[in-house]
Design an enzyme around this catalytic site. Structure first.
Site, PDB file in Angstrom:
ATOM      1  N   CYS A  31     -27.768   1.939   4.771  1.00 34.18           N
ATOM      2  CA  CYS A  31     -27.580   3.191   4.452  1.00 34.18           C
ATOM      3  C   CYS A  31     -27.488   3.667   3.226  1.00 34.18           C
ATOM      4  O   CYS A  31     -26.226   3.599   2.740  1.00 34.18           O
ATOM      5  CB  CYS A  31     -26.396   3.343   5.603  1.00 34.18           C
ATOM      6  N   HIS A  60     -21.760  11.091   8.836  1.00 33.28           N
ATOM      7  CA  HIS A  60     -20.623  11.265   7.883  1.00 33.28           C
ATOM      8  C   HIS A  60     -19.761  12.668   8.296  1.00 33.28           C
ATOM      9  O   HIS A  60     -18.728  12.916   7.656  1.00 33.28           O
ATOM     10  CB  HIS A  60     -20.869  11.202   6.440  1.00 33.28           C
ATOM     11  N   ARG A  82       0.813  -1.231  -0.029  1.00 35.37           N
ATOM     12  CA  ARG A  82      -0.142  -0.195   0.060  1.00 35.37           C
ATOM     13  C   ARG A  82       0.873   0.998   0.046  1.00 35.37           C
ATOM     14  O   ARG A  82       0.626   2.161   0.873  1.00 35.37           O
ATOM     15  CB  ARG A  82      -1.264   0.035   1.049  1.00 35.37           C
ATOM     16  N   GLU A 111     -30.653   5.608   6.200  1.00 39.59           N
ATOM     17  CA  GLU A 111     -30.025   7.085   6.148  1.00 39.59           C
ATOM     18  C   GLU A 111     -30.916   8.021   5.119  1.00 39.59           C
ATOM     19  O   GLU A 111     -31.166   7.692   4.149  1.00 39.59           O
ATOM     20  CB  GLU A 111     -28.703   6.898   5.299  1.00 39.59           C
TER      21      GLU A 111
HETATM   22  N1  GLN Z   1     -24.377  -1.617  12.973  1.00 37.67           N
HETATM   23  C1  GLN Z   1     -23.228  -1.055  12.218  1.00 37.67           C
HETATM   24  C2  GLN Z   1     -22.749   0.031  13.048  1.00 37.67           C
HETATM   25  O1  GLN Z   1     -23.333   0.479  13.708  1.00 37.67           O
HETATM   26  C3  GLN Z   1     -23.891  -0.629  10.842  1.00 37.67           C
HETATM   27  C4  GLN Z   1     -22.708  -0.212  10.007  1.00 37.67           C
HETATM   28  C5  GLN Z   1     -23.468  -0.117   8.622  1.00 37.67           C
HETATM   29  O2  GLN Z   1     -24.531   0.279   8.179  1.00 37.67           O
HETATM   30  N2  GLN Z   1     -22.543   0.235   7.474  1.00 37.67           N
HETATM   31  O3  GLN Z   1     -21.370   0.273  12.547  1.00 37.67           O
HETATM   32 ZN    ZN Z   2     -25.381   2.094   7.898  1.00 40.38          ZN
END
Ligand code: GLN
Ligand code: ZN
Length: 764
Positions: A648, A699, A17, A670
């Site tokens: 999400c 985010h 990497r 989301e």
């Molecule tokens: N349960 C996981 C978390 O809270 C869900 C993560 C995800 O949806 N990518 O990190």
């Molecule tokens: Zn998520």
């Protein structure tokens, strides 16, 4: 001319990497620009030499990228959003990284997944009045560099039609056909400038494997006529991948290109028609026989037979052999995996080995089977061993999977009844609050996990560290007044790896990195055999959390489709079959959790949508088995046990019916980034169960205020009956810091309380 060996693209991150360290060092200001560019140049030279030495005749260039190849293409075309500095003739290095990562003055370009892969590209932005022109010298520089190294390299460009379709416009109506028109003169200029530098140019049009509107399809012929005219001495190789060309086959072969590459790993059935088209149109055919999306060794005998057949039909000078797509999507070299189970390692081929396979196939067809007899023999033997191996075949797992009946996919009672019994058990207020599972992963947590894995922290000490973390997370949630608590997932490095490591049928690499976006890489688990669960995977943690609080604790699992989607999976049986085995293992875990007193269980399925096939006509069968696998994993519980799921992404309007069919009691999604835009779907589709549209964009480090979250909630309450609503963040909190999380969740609980007040005044 004999059959040629061609490569379409090579992983650029480096076996150690190196590119990651160099770019991240540069971003931090710790590495001078010259050193970053030097590392990049060295990687290119090393990778070119490696491909040449493996026996590849035509090596790609411009497949390299400091961040993303779609961003490179946008820069090459001058397709740069106006919010960035565009004073210079060429896009400079810092502007390039600002486009990808944002700066204090301008937010980054959006990112999304590259077709059905887990690679994220930067979404080109089309604006009115954009000065499209050649604004990067990268492709020309790389061609010149390859020449200087004495190589015959073919520059790779993303084709104008795919590029236009990948992008988005801020203005309405967005007409990709107009964008193509506007891009075309720049593409023509690029080809003209490449003419003295390269004999062949590879133009990627993976959109040919998707549904094209008649308007877009009609653009292909004039576009490629124009490109061919711009550079009459350049041979254009049209590269397609990830799917069958199907109804676009005739279109592809009627373009003014010299050869067409097809993906025979994903769609072997298209060979016959491709051969017919190639003989009719006089074009050359590049057979993508070695799978660029998976890690298994090629069945060389079978591939060679295919290749020989193609040569019989078209003649050696019109056939070439290649990977099915760029090798970007696989790790570099399996031979560095010295700690891996030797038998399983022997079943695999990473990028370097795949190139050797391609070279073997070339040799076998050009010089006769005898010339590669030992390679064929070794390949036959490995294929046979893998097929028969007890490591891939577990009779108990198979008979259990075969015996699954439709009753295993059904909860006992319909949602309305379950809801009533759950309400009496949990006695939750309206607008109940919860989180998605993970809490901030501190340096201390990571250090404890690493030390335990390395054997320097014993299990007792590790357990007490994790329990201390659970104590803190549970107390925090109680203090701020959340209704449904979680244990925080401190023990998990990754939501798929954590489960893979505890299931039979998975193997792990130490160095099997694959670029996910920019400098970020993932190490996907390798699912090689029948999947089963030797023992409970999460129960001790959830049970501990439940034992220290009087509030209800939600158990937390990753769903079967997501585990499948984020792993390299076996190619000797349908994905649906593999997924069903994972679903049964998760079902066992769900039932163990329930028995241990965990009565709310969340099964995350963030990857269901990205598993959608590229053509709509193939959606139905996929969604059927994906939804069924979720139901198989979740349906064994009592009516009073509440099943949650989580997804999400914000575009799910087109799969909302399937999401409803998953029949989770509660789903969290989301939504806050898009300001609840996705709730549009709910205006017309009456989602039957409970739902928590995210009100906190995890985010971003920004802490949303109570008022902002209340306004998102009231937006949601306009399309979803308030009694169905939950209040939660967009996703897990593991990448955030504690101070932001404390503040944001406190505000979130306050927003939920305010919503309760407001709605208790209204007649229901
Ligand atoms: N349960 C996981 C978390 O809270 C869900 C993560 C995800 O949806 N990518 O990190
Ligand atoms: Zn998520």
């Amino acid at each position: 001319m004999p059959v040629q060996a061609i490569n379409l693209g090579f992983p650029r991150i480096g076996i150690q990497r190196e590119l990651k360290s160099a770019t991240e060092g540069y971003w931090k200001g710790a590495l001078p620009r010259e050193q970053l560019l030097g590392t990049a140049r060295d990687l290119r030279l090393r990778h070119w030499a490696l491909q040449r030495d493996a026996g590849i005749d035509v090596i790609p260039c411009n497949d390299f990228s400091l961040y993303d190849q779609v961003l490179d293409m946008a820069c090459l075309l001058g397709c740069v959003p106006a919010r960035f500095d565009r004073d210079t003739e060429l896009v400079d290095l810092d502007t390039y990284f600002a486009l990808a990562r944002g700066s204090n003055r301008a937010h980054a370009m959006e990112m999304t997944k590259w077709f059905d892969t887990n690679y994220h590209y930067l979404v080109p932005e089309f604006e009115r009045g954009q000065q499209l022109r050649i604004a990067s010298s990268k492709v020309f520089d790389e061609c010149a560099q390859a020449r200087a190294a004495g190589l015959q390299a073919a520059p790779v460009l993303i084709g104008p039609i795919t590029f236009a379709l990948l992008g988005k416009a801020k203005y309405e109506p967005f007409r990709p056909a107009q964008i193509i028109e506007a891009l075309l003169p720049v593409y023509a200029d690029i080809l003209k400038r490449l003419e003295p530098l390269a004999a062949t140019v590879q133009i990627d049009e993976p959109c040919l494997g998707t549904d094209l509107s008649p308007e877009i399809a009609s653009r292909f012929v004039p576009v490629y006529d124009r490109l061919a005219k711009a550079a009459p001495n350049v041979r254009i190789r049209l590269a397609t991948y990830f799917n069958d060309l199907a109804e676009n086959m005739g279109l592809a072969f009627n373009l003014a290109v010299e050869s067409v590459h097809i993906d025979l790993a994903r769609a072997p059935g298209q060979l016959e028609e491709a051969l017919r088209q190639a003989s009719k149109t006089g074009k050359s055919l590049v057979l993508g026989l070695v799978d660029g999306r998976n890690v298994w060794r090629n069945d060389l005998s079978a591939s060679l037979a295919t290749l020989e057949w193609a040569v019989d039909r078209l003649g050696a000078d019109r056939v070439a052999v290649a990977p099915s797509c760029s090798l970007l999507h696989v790790p570099v070299d399996v031979n560095v995996e010295t700690r891996m189970d030797a038998e399983i390692r022997n079943w695999m081929a990473f990028a370097q080995q795949k190139l050797e396979e391609i070279a073997t196939l070339k040799r076998g067809v050009n010089e006769g089977r005898k010339s590669v007899a030992s390679a064929l023999e070794a390949s036959d033997e490995i294929i046979a061993i893998r097929r028969r191996s007890p490591r891939t075949h577990d009779a108990k797992v198979r008979s259990r999977a075969a015996a699954v009946t439709s009753t295993a996919l059904e909860r006992h009672a319909p949602f309305s009844q379950r809801q009533a019994s759950q309400a009496t058990v949990f006695k939750l207020p309206p607008f109940p609050t919860t989180t998605i599972g993970s809490f901030p992963q501190t340096a201390e947590i990571r250090a404890a996990r690493a030390a335990h894995k390395a054997g320097t922290l014993d299990t007792a000490a590790y357990t007490s560290t994790m329990r201390r973390e659970i104590d803190a997370v549970v107390r925090f949630q109680e203090r701020i007044g959340l209704d449904v608590l979680v244990h925080g997932e401190a023990e998990r490095n990754d939501m798929v790896e954590y489960f893979g490591e505890q299931l039979q049928g998975f193997a792990f690499t130490r160095n099997g990195w694959v670029q996910s976006y920019g400098s970020r890489c993932v190490k996907p688990p390798i699912l090689f055999g029948d999947v089963s669960r030797p023992k409970a995977m999460t129960v001790e943690w959830s049970q501990y959390a439940q034992s220290i609080t009087s509030r209800v604790v939600k158990g937390m699992l990753t769903g079967p489709v997501t585990i499948l989607q984020w792993s390299f999976v076996r190619d000797d049986q349908p994905r649906s079959e593999t997924c069903r085995q994972i679903a049964l293992a998760i079902r066992d875990e769900v039932l163990d959790l329930e028995r241990a007193g965990i009565h709310i269980i969340q099964i995350d399925e963030p990857a269901i949508r990205e598993g959608l096939p590229l053509r709509r006509s193939e959606w139905r069968p996929y969604l059927r088995w994906a939804v069924d696998c979720f139901r198989l994993a979740s349906s064994g519980v009592a009516d009073s046990t509440q099943i949650h799921t989580h997804m999400c992404y914000s575009e799910f309007n087109d799969i909302i019916e399937s999401v409803a069919e998953m029949d989770a009691d509660v789903i969290s999604i989301e939504t806050s980034r898009s300001q609840m835009e996705l709730l549009d779907a709910f205006a017309t589709f009456h989602y039957p169960n409970q739902i928590g549209p995210g009100v906190y964009d995890i985010h971003s480090p920004r802490v949303p205020t109570q008022a902002e979250m209340m306004s998102l909630l009231s937006k949601a309450a306009r399309v979803i009956p308030p009694r169905q609503l939950w209040v939660n963040p967009d996703c897990g909190l593991k990448t955030r810091g504690w101070p932001e999380v404390e503040q944001a969740l406190t505000n979130m609980v306050a927003a939920a309380r305010a919503a309760r007040q407001e709605h208790s005044r209204e007649p229901s």
